[in-house]
Write a protein that holds these residues in place. Structure first.
Motif, short mmCIF file in Angstrom:
data_model
loop_
_atom_site.label_atom_id
_atom_site.label_comp_id
_atom_site.label_asym_id
_atom_site.label_seq_id
_atom_site.Cartn_x
_atom_site.Cartn_y
_atom_site.Cartn_z
N ASN A 86 0.87 -1.12 0.06
CA ASN A 86 -0.38 -0.10 -0.41
C ASN A 86 0.40 1.09 0.12
N GLY A 87 2.06 1.15 -0.02
CA GLY A 87 2.95 2.35 -0.12
C GLY A 87 3.59 2.52 0.74
N ALA A 88 3.70 2.36 1.52
CA ALA A 88 4.89 2.17 3.26
C ALA A 88 5.90 1.84 3.03
N LYS A 89 6.62 2.85 3.14
CA LYS A 89 8.61 2.97 2.61
C LYS A 89 8.54 1.68 3.56
N GLY A 90 9.73 1.97 2.84
CA GLY A 90 10.47 0.59 3.07
C GLY A 90 11.40 0.21 3.63
N LYS A 91 12.12 -0.90 4.09
CA LYS A 91 12.32 -1.35 5.63
C LYS A 91 13.56 -2.50 5.59
N LEU A 92 15.06 -1.90 5.90
CA LEU A 92 15.41 -2.90 5.42
C LEU A 92 15.43 -4.32 5.74
#
Length: 225
Positions: A86-92
Motif C-alpha cells: 500500500n505504498g508504505a516506506k521501505g524497510k531494511l
C-alpha cells in the motif's frame, strides 16, 4: 580503459571516470517525493523510500549506489523491501547492511567539529555497516574511521556475526572501497579520505555501472570537466 561490467567487458573513458568521481562528491539532500534531480550548485536532490526522517545516506540515490557497489556482499538481495503493498516506506532487508555516513567530524573537549555538509553528505562518504554500529547508535569510537576499523580487525578475527563474511581486514577494505592509507584524526584527514575513496571507486570495476546509473538519472551531463 577496459573494465569488467555486469554484461562483460565494457569500455569506459577517462572522462566518464571523472564524471563518476565528481558525482560521488556531490552533496545529496533528501526532499519529499520520488524524484532524483541535479540541483546545480546545491547538489543532488533525492527522494527517500526508506522509512523515517529524510537522511542522505538512506536516500533513493544512495540505495541504488549501494546495490551497485556492494552487489557481491548483498548476494543478490536488495537493501530495502517494501513494508506492504500500500505504498508504505521501505524497510531494511538485513540489519547488518544499513547505509551510514563514514566520516562526520572530530571531537574537541567534548564537543564535535563537523565536516561541512556539502562534503559530509556525499556518496563517497556513505557505506553499508551493521545498523547497531551506525543508525541505531553511534559508531564505535564516535565516528573515527581509524579506530572503528581497529575494532573491525578484532571482530573479523573473532568471526563476530556480520564480520564472519570477510576473510580478513584487507578483504573488508576492498569490499568497502577503503583507501589503503587513511587517518581520521583531523577534519583535513577525513576530507582526504572522502576524496581518496571517490577516486578509488571511480577507477574500480564498478565505475562503468555507476556511470550508467548516474546517466539514467540524467546526472552525467552536468558533470563534464
Amino acid at each position: 580503459m577496459l573494465l569488467e561490467g555486469k554484461r562483460g567487458i565494457v569500455m569506459i573513458s577517462a572522462l566518464q571516470r571523472e564524471q563518476v568521481r565528481q558525482i560521488l562528491l556531490e552533496q545529496v539532500e533528501v526532499q519529499k517525493g520520488n524524484m532524483i534531480a541535479d540541483c546545480g550548485a546545491k547538489g543532488i536532490i533525492s527522494g527517500q523510500f526508506y522509512y523515517g526522517e529524510g537522511d542522505s545516506d538512506m536516500s533513493d540515490l544512495a540505495i541504488g549506489f549501494y546495490e551497485i557497489l556492494y552487489r557481491e556482499l548483498l548476494a543478490g538481495k536488495k537493501v530495502l523491501v517494501a513494508a506492504d503493498r500500500n505504498g508504505a516506506k521501505g524497510k531494511l532487508v538485513d540489519l547488518n547492511l544499513a547505509g551510514d555516513t563514514m566520516n562526520t567530524g572530530v571531537y574537541h573537549g567534548g564537543t564535535k567539529e563537523r565536516i561541512e555538509g556539502k562534503r559530509r553528505h556525499c556518496l563517497a562518504n556513505f557505506w553499508l555497516i551493521p545498523m547497531v554500529h551506525g543508525r541505531r547508535s553511534q559508531k564505535l569510537h564516535r565516528d573515527y574511521m581509524k579506530q572503528y576499523c581497529d575494532d573491525v580487525v578484532r571482530m573479523i578475527a573473532s568471526q563476530s556475526a556480520y564480520f564472519s563474511a570477510f576473510q580478513d581486514f584487507p578483504d573488508f577494505m576492498v569490499r568497502h572501497f577503503i583507501p589503503r592509507e587513511f587517518s581520521s584524526d583531523t577534519i583535513e584527514a577525513q576530507l582526504k579520505f572522502i576524496d581518496d575513496r571517490a577516486k578509488l571507486i571511480a577507477n574500480s570495476s564498478k565505475a562503468s555501472e555507476l556511470w550508467d546509473y548516474f546517466n539514467r538519472l540524467k546526472l552525467v551531463d552536468k558533470h563534464i570537466s
